[in-house]
Each structure stands twice: as structure tokens, then as C-alpha cells.
Motif scaffolding. Sequence first.
Motif, PDB file in Angstrom:
ATOM      1  N   PRO A  12       0.301   5.278 -13.364  1.00 42.65           N
ATOM      2  CA  PRO A  12      -1.082   5.498 -12.906  1.00 42.65           C
ATOM      3  C   PRO A  12      -1.868   4.190 -12.757  1.00 42.65           C
ATOM      4  CG  PRO A  12      -0.511   7.130 -14.542  1.00 42.65           C
ATOM      5  CD  PRO A  12       0.620   6.127 -14.519  1.00 42.65           C
ATOM      6  N   GLY A  13      -1.610   3.212 -13.625  1.00 41.40           N
ATOM      7  CA  GLY A  13      -2.285   1.918 -13.511  1.00 41.40           C
ATOM      8  C   GLY A  13      -1.903   1.188 -12.240  1.00 41.40           C
ATOM      9  N   ILE A  14      -0.626   1.245 -11.890  1.00 38.80           N
ATOM     10  CA  ILE A  14      -0.161   0.606 -10.651  1.00 38.80           C
ATOM     11  C   ILE A  14      -0.792   1.283  -9.435  1.00 38.80           C
ATOM     12  CG2 ILE A  14       1.873   0.236  -9.192  1.00 38.80           C
ATOM     13  CD1 ILE A  14       3.452  -0.205 -11.849  1.00 38.80           C
ATOM     14  N   ILE A  15      -0.822   2.605  -9.428  1.00 42.36           N
ATOM     15  CA  ILE A  15      -1.437   3.340  -8.316  1.00 42.36           C
ATOM     16  C   ILE A  15      -2.912   2.954  -8.187  1.00 42.36           C
ATOM     17  CG2 ILE A  15      -2.144   5.646  -7.529  1.00 42.36           C
ATOM     18  CD1 ILE A  15       0.515   6.665  -8.851  1.00 42.36           C
ATOM     19  N   ALA A  16      -3.626   2.942  -9.298  1.00 37.93           N
ATOM     20  CA  ALA A  16      -5.047   2.578  -9.275  1.00 37.93           C
ATOM     21  C   ALA A  16      -5.228   1.121  -8.825  1.00 37.93           C
ATOM     22  CB  ALA A  16      -5.674   2.813 -10.645  1.00 37.93           C
ATOM     23  N   GLY A  17      -4.312   0.246  -9.213  1.00 31.91           N
ATOM     24  CA  GLY A  17      -4.380  -1.159  -8.803  1.00 31.91           C
ATOM     25  C   GLY A  17      -4.242  -1.329  -7.299  1.00 31.91           C
ATOM     26  N   TYR A  18      -3.319  -0.579  -6.686  1.00 36.18           N
ATOM     27  CA  TYR A  18      -3.168  -0.620  -5.225  1.00 36.18           C
ATOM     28  C   TYR A  18      -4.438  -0.123  -4.538  1.00 36.18           C
ATOM     29  CZ  TYR A  18       1.820  -1.711  -4.907  1.00 36.18           C
ATOM     30  OH  TYR A  18       3.032  -2.336  -4.962  1.00 36.18           O
ATOM     31  N   ILE A  19      -5.016   0.946  -5.041  1.00 40.77           N
ATOM     32  CA  ILE A  19      -6.225   1.490  -4.421  1.00 40.77           C
ATOM     33  C   ILE A  19      -7.392   0.519  -4.585  1.00 40.77           C
ATOM     34  CG2 ILE A  19      -7.907   3.389  -4.541  1.00 40.77           C
ATOM     35  CD1 ILE A  19      -5.451   5.239  -4.974  1.00 40.77           C
ATOM     36  N   PHE A  20      -7.477  -0.134  -5.734  1.00 40.19           N
ATOM     37  CA  PHE A  20      -8.492  -1.178  -5.939  1.00 40.19           C
ATOM     38  C   PHE A  20      -8.366  -2.250  -4.859  1.00 40.19           C
ATOM     39  CE2 PHE A  20      -9.595  -5.368  -7.497  1.00 40.19           C
ATOM     40  CZ  PHE A  20     -10.800  -5.191  -8.145  1.00 40.19           C
ATOM     41  N   LEU A  21      -7.144  -2.744  -4.635  1.00 39.82           N
ATOM     42  CA  LEU A  21      -6.940  -3.797  -3.638  1.00 39.82           C
ATOM     43  C   LEU A  21      -7.299  -3.311  -2.238  1.00 39.82           C
ATOM     44  CD1 LEU A  21      -3.585  -5.358  -4.876  1.00 39.82           C
ATOM     45  CD2 LEU A  21      -5.889  -6.327  -5.072  1.00 39.82           C
ATOM     46  N   ALA A  22      -6.944  -2.071  -1.926  1.00 36.59           N
ATOM     47  CA  ALA A  22      -7.282  -1.515  -0.613  1.00 36.59           C
ATOM     48  C   ALA A  22      -8.794  -1.408  -0.456  1.00 36.59           C
ATOM     49  CB  ALA A  22      -6.626  -0.147  -0.433  1.00 36.59           C
ATOM     50  N   PHE A  23      -9.477  -0.985  -1.510  1.00 42.32           N
ATOM     51  CA  PHE A  23     -10.932  -0.827  -1.443  1.00 42.32           C
ATOM     52  C   PHE A  23     -11.631  -2.152  -1.168  1.00 42.32           C
ATOM     53  CE2 PHE A  23     -15.034  -1.265  -3.550  1.00 42.32           C
ATOM     54  CZ  PHE A  23     -15.773  -0.370  -2.804  1.00 42.32           C
ATOM     55  N   ILE A  24     -11.226  -3.207  -1.866  1.00 42.04           N
ATOM     56  CA  ILE A  24     -11.940  -4.470  -1.699  1.00 42.04           C
ATOM     57  C   ILE A  24     -11.467  -5.252  -0.491  1.00 42.04           C
ATOM     58  CG2 ILE A  24     -12.502  -4.674  -4.154  1.00 42.04           C
ATOM     59  CD1 ILE A  24     -10.393  -6.950  -4.210  1.00 42.04           C
ATOM     60  N   GLY A  25     -10.442  -4.744   0.195  1.00 41.86           N
ATOM     61  CA  GLY A  25      -9.989  -5.404   1.416  1.00 41.86           C
ATOM     62  C   GLY A  25      -9.186  -6.648   1.160  1.00 41.86           C
ATOM     63  N   ALA A  26      -8.451  -6.681   0.060  1.00 40.60           N
ATOM     64  CA  ALA A  26      -7.636  -7.849  -0.254  1.00 40.60           C
ATOM     65  C   ALA A  26      -6.485  -7.947   0.733  1.00 40.60           C
ATOM     66  CB  ALA A  26      -7.107  -7.744  -1.677  1.00 40.60           C
ATOM     67  N   SER A  27      -6.160  -9.162   1.114  1.00 35.45           N
ATOM     68  CA  SER A  27      -5.078  -9.392   2.055  1.00 35.45           C
ATOM     69  C   SER A  27      -4.262 -10.594   1.620  1.00 35.45           C
ATOM     70  CB  SER A  27      -5.651  -9.646   3.447  1.00 35.45           C
ATOM     71  OG  SER A  27      -4.634 -10.090   4.313  1.00 35.45           O
ATOM     72  N   MET A  28      -2.958 -10.497   1.813  1.00 29.32           N
ATOM     73  CA  MET A  28      -2.088 -11.632   1.526  1.00 29.32           C
ATOM     74  C   MET A  28      -1.703 -12.358   2.803  1.00 29.32           C
ATOM     75  SD  MET A  28       0.558 -10.226  -1.291  1.00 29.32           S
ATOM     76  CE  MET A  28       1.243  -9.059  -0.149  1.00 29.32           C
ATOM     77  N   VAL A  29      -2.211 -11.930   3.934  1.00 27.87           N
ATOM     78  CA  VAL A  29      -1.812 -12.506   5.202  1.00 27.87           C
ATOM     79  C   VAL A  29      -2.445 -13.888   5.353  1.00 27.87           C
ATOM     80  CG1 VAL A  29      -1.863 -12.231   7.707  1.00 27.87           C
ATOM     81  CG2 VAL A  29      -1.607 -10.222   6.220  1.00 27.87           C
ATOM     82  N   PRO A  30      -1.621 -14.950   5.402  1.00 29.67           N
ATOM     83  CA  PRO A  30      -2.184 -16.294   5.564  1.00 29.67           C
ATOM     84  C   PRO A  30      -2.946 -16.390   6.876  1.00 29.67           C
ATOM     85  CG  PRO A  30       0.147 -16.389   5.015  1.00 29.67           C
ATOM     86  CD  PRO A  30      -0.179 -14.961   5.311  1.00 29.67           C
ATOM     87  N   GLY A  31      -4.103 -16.980   6.820  1.00 28.85           N
ATOM     88  CA  GLY A  31      -4.898 -17.178   8.016  1.00 28.85           C
ATOM     89  C   GLY A  31      -5.684 -15.958   8.464  1.00 28.85           C
ATOM     90  N   ALA A  32      -5.582 -14.855   7.717  1.00 26.91           N
ATOM     91  CA  ALA A  32      -6.378 -13.681   8.074  1.00 26.91           C
ATOM     92  C   ALA A  32      -7.848 -14.055   7.916  1.00 26.91           C
ATOM     93  CB  ALA A  32      -6.027 -12.501   7.182  1.00 26.91           C
ATOM     94  N   PRO A  33      -8.684 -13.544   8.788  1.00 28.38           N
ATOM     95  CA  PRO A  33     -10.103 -13.928   8.727  1.00 28.38           C
ATOM     96  C   PRO A  33     -10.751 -13.464   7.431  1.00 28.38           C
ATOM     97  CG  PRO A  33      -9.766 -12.118  10.246  1.00 28.38           C
ATOM     98  CD  PRO A  33      -8.412 -12.591   9.840  1.00 28.38           C
TER      99      PRO A  33
END
Length: 168
Positions: A12-33
Motif C-alpha cells: 500500500p505504501g508503494i501504491i500511495a507513493g506512485y500516486i503521490f508522484l503522479a499528483f505532483i507531476g514528477a518526471s524523470m524525463v531529462p529536459g522535460a519542461p
Amino acid sequence: MDSDKLMRGIIPGIIAGYIFLAFIGASMVPGAPMVTTDDAGMVTAVEQGAPMMNNGMLEMVGGMIGADALIGFILHIIISAVIGALYTGLFTQYVDLGSPLYNIAVGGLIYGVIWWILGGLIIMPAIAGGELLQINLNSPSLFGHIIFGHVLAFVVVIRDAALGMDDE
């Protein structure tokens, strides 16, 4: 602290962690605006036609140990798993509001705010060399942590009810 109860919070912590990242718009794509906001939460800078948001959060998490966004992502998921384990192993042991709905709504809110204060306002700035307790009540971090707490509580309650895993 019961190790079985700790283990029940990892997924459940991992699932919540993914949703947290999706909510804040975190991206690992280099050069993403990078999308930035002002104090009122209004978008102040974004590249036209930007394919995704990048708020630098994963770079900050990775930067705590001198690494990049990919390591920041992995570290964030590990931290989410640990926080999920602490939720089922410790928090739910002391905070039972008598109803699954209250546990999700109020317990999740409390747990999310606790980790916003501990993680976002104390631990991360302390490790990264920033100023502690820089409170912004309109920050994506605050809302992300609250959503994390709610999702974590929801997944635990639903999973426990579905599998008959009431407190033994």
C-alpha cells in the motif's frame, strides 16, 4: 511492533507513493519542461506545448544522496514502502477512529500531514541543506502528502476488508 503488521503496509505504501508522484507531476524525463507556480499556486512558467510537468522533486530526492532523478525515483518508492510499513505497524495500532471511513478520511489526513512535516519540512531540507519548516499551505507537497495518506489508508482498509485481515 509486529513484523507481520509492518509487512502489510509495504505494497500500500508503494501504491500511495506512485500516486503521490503522479499528483505532483514528477518526471524523470531529462529536459522535460519545468512547470513553476507562484505563492498563490498559479502557473508562472511553462514551455508551450509541454508534453509533461517536471517540478524537480525527483532531482531533489536524488540530490539528497548526490544522485540523479532515476535514483530519486527509486529512493522515493523505498521511502514510500517504509512509510507504508510504519502506517500498518505503528500508526494504526495507536490511531483507530472506530470506523473504516474515519480511518481513511481523518487517519489518512493526519498521517499525510505528519509526513509532510517530517519529510517535506524537516528531513529533506536538513539533508539537502535548505531551511527547515518553510511552511507553504498552498504547496503541491502538502496536498501530495495528504493524498498519500488518504490513498495509503484507503488501500489498507480495502485490502484488509477484502482479505479478512482485521486486527488480530
